[in-house]
Design a protein around this motif. Sequence first.
Motif, PDB file in Angstrom:
ATOM      1  N   SER A 130      -4.488  -6.336  -1.007  1.00 21.84           N
ATOM      2  CA  SER A 130      -3.611  -5.189  -1.276  1.00 21.84           C
ATOM      3  C   SER A 130      -3.049  -5.264  -2.689  1.00 21.84           C
ATOM      4  O   SER A 130      -2.974  -4.258  -3.405  1.00 21.84           O
ATOM      5  CB  SER A 130      -2.465  -5.147  -0.264  1.00 21.84           C
ATOM      6  N   LEU A 167      -3.129   4.552  -3.355  1.00 21.71           N
ATOM      7  CA  LEU A 167      -4.189   4.626  -2.353  1.00 21.71           C
ATOM      8  C   LEU A 167      -3.890   5.640  -1.265  1.00 21.71           C
ATOM      9  O   LEU A 167      -4.805   6.217  -0.680  1.00 21.71           O
ATOM     10  CB  LEU A 167      -4.402   3.240  -1.731  1.00 21.71           C
ATOM     11  N   SER A 168      -2.601   5.854  -0.957  1.00 23.13           N
ATOM     12  CA  SER A 168      -2.269   6.832   0.081  1.00 23.13           C
ATOM     13  C   SER A 168      -2.655   8.244  -0.350  1.00 23.13           C
ATOM     14  O   SER A 168      -3.170   9.034   0.449  1.00 23.13           O
ATOM     15  CB  SER A 168      -0.773   6.769   0.411  1.00 23.13           C
ATOM     16  N   LEU A 187       0.827  -1.211   0.000  1.00 22.34           N
ATOM     17  CA  LEU A 187       0.000   0.000   0.000  1.00 22.34           C
ATOM     18  C   LEU A 187       0.861   1.261   0.000  1.00 22.34           C
ATOM     19  O   LEU A 187       0.462   2.296  -0.547  1.00 22.34           O
ATOM     20  CB  LEU A 187      -0.935  -0.008   1.208  1.00 22.34           C
ATOM     21  N   SER A 231      -3.857  -2.566  -5.531  1.00 27.70           N
ATOM     22  CA  SER A 231      -2.737  -1.897  -6.187  1.00 27.70           C
ATOM     23  C   SER A 231      -2.784  -2.107  -7.697  1.00 27.70           C
ATOM     24  O   SER A 231      -2.485  -1.194  -8.479  1.00 27.70           O
ATOM     25  CB  SER A 231      -1.421  -2.439  -5.617  1.00 27.70           C
ATOM     26  N   SER A 285      -1.220  -1.081   8.121  1.00 32.44           N
ATOM     27  CA  SER A 285       0.239  -1.072   8.113  1.00 32.44           C
ATOM     28  C   SER A 285       0.820  -1.819   9.303  1.00 32.44           C
ATOM     29  O   SER A 285       1.601  -2.735   9.155  1.00 32.44           O
ATOM     30  CB  SER A 285       0.749   0.376   8.104  1.00 32.44           C
ATOM     31  N   SER A 288       1.485   2.224  -3.484  1.00 32.64           N
ATOM     32  CA  SER A 288       0.320   2.366  -4.358  1.00 32.64           C
ATOM     33  C   SER A 288      -0.203   3.805  -4.339  1.00 32.64           C
ATOM     34  O   SER A 288       0.292   4.647  -3.589  1.00 32.64           O
ATOM     35  CB  SER A 288      -0.793   1.410  -3.911  1.00 32.64           C
ATOM     36  N   VAL A 301      -9.542   1.475   0.774  1.00 37.22           N
ATOM     37  CA  VAL A 301      -8.719   1.248   1.966  1.00 37.22           C
ATOM     38  C   VAL A 301      -9.597   0.810   3.129  1.00 37.22           C
ATOM     39  O   VAL A 301      -9.250  -0.123   3.869  1.00 37.22           O
ATOM     40  CB  VAL A 301      -7.922   2.519   2.338  1.00 37.22           C
TER      41      VAL A 301
END
Length: 433
Positions: free
Chosen positions: A256, A80-81, A75, A260, A114, A78, A227
């Motif tokens: 994940s 997504l953050s 992640l 991604s 995480s 990717s 997420v």
Amino acid sequence: MDHQIFMLITISVALLVFLAGGLWVALSLVAVSVLAMAVFTSAPVGAVMATTIWGSANSWALSALPLFIWMGEILFRSRLSQDLFNGLAPWMSRIPGRLLHVNVLGCGIFAAVSGSSAATCATVGKMSLPELQKRGYPVDITMGSLAGSGTLGLLIPPSIILIVYGVAVEESIARLFVAGILPGIMLMGMFMAYVIGWSLLHPGAIPDEPNVTWGDRWRGLGKIAPVVGLIMAVIASIYTGIASPTDAAAVGVFLSLVLSRLTGTLSWASFVDGLLAATRTSCMIAFILAGAAFLTVAMGYTRIPSALAEYIGTLHLSPPALLAALTVLFVILGCFLDGISIVVLTTSVIMPMVQQAGIDTIWFGIFLVLVVEMAQITPPVGFNLFVIQGLTRHNLVRIAKSAMPFFLVLVAAVVMLVLFPGIATWMPANVKM
């Protein structure tokens, strides 16, 4: 007892010498264990070391660790953050403190996929710091809120340090994960309350945000939905009893990779980079755990933990007094060691004292993580401070000063946990797993 005190001082000094000399933490633990057994016992050092290190590595519960680390690494690489920031920003634009709350909520959400404080701080910082700087937010409160909120990576499940603690004290990892939920939510609320209070005391310091519509807000929810869905899938599978923490970690890695891929950020290079980074981190932690297991056995042969527990019992310290002393000890250790090293270094000695005092081991695990969180933002070895320094290039002293109010918020959270232990014990006692 005098003999045990002499042994403890000798072993402690030797460990400090090894660590100060730059020897790896894991090798320092093995070296001091060999020294303790060779000098103070007649036990066969080689045989005990071989069986102990193999036994610590051959643990099914420990297999969840590299999988959760890998999930976070996937992640981290990717898109997504960035979607997390863009999705939260429209909802925060009218609350005092405005987008500073994205640091808090972003860290809280990413912590749930995480398990690492440093990874949480780095991921959220990479997306939020440039954006907040561009919009004119004060630098110190921006860095401080990120440093404090990054510590949520240690507490909110799936927490790597809770896995380490659970393996070290042979406690249920699933119950520890459940116990971390309410304290994590409480800590997020306390961080947000401080940001709101700071903003009200400094009118005009926070820049105005452009008006957003409800359409913008709902579109933002769509960006964070992947997420949140991943979190729900991983955590719910554990709490409903469908999967063990290890099985859930495997599900998290698979989802994940799928997310991604769907966002177009999964490539062979990013896959290999994430896998190698997770392997390096996992090997480092496993090596430390193996050394800590050997130290635990060595301490057993020297009878230091049992003698200390008996001595603590003769002092008739109340549990709050013992916890206050341990808090000071952990904060001091946090000035020189990372959180995982603190846990594995101390559990063999302090757990007999904790059990002697009648303190619940699930509750103590959450207490320990909160105190270790404080150590993440204390110099000179506050890992979150180093992460932010790498992102901003600001002086470490300035970053530490900006994080100090959030350190005090963590102190208040520890006090709340001591006064109201049900914050950590209610869910494990009432959630069926």
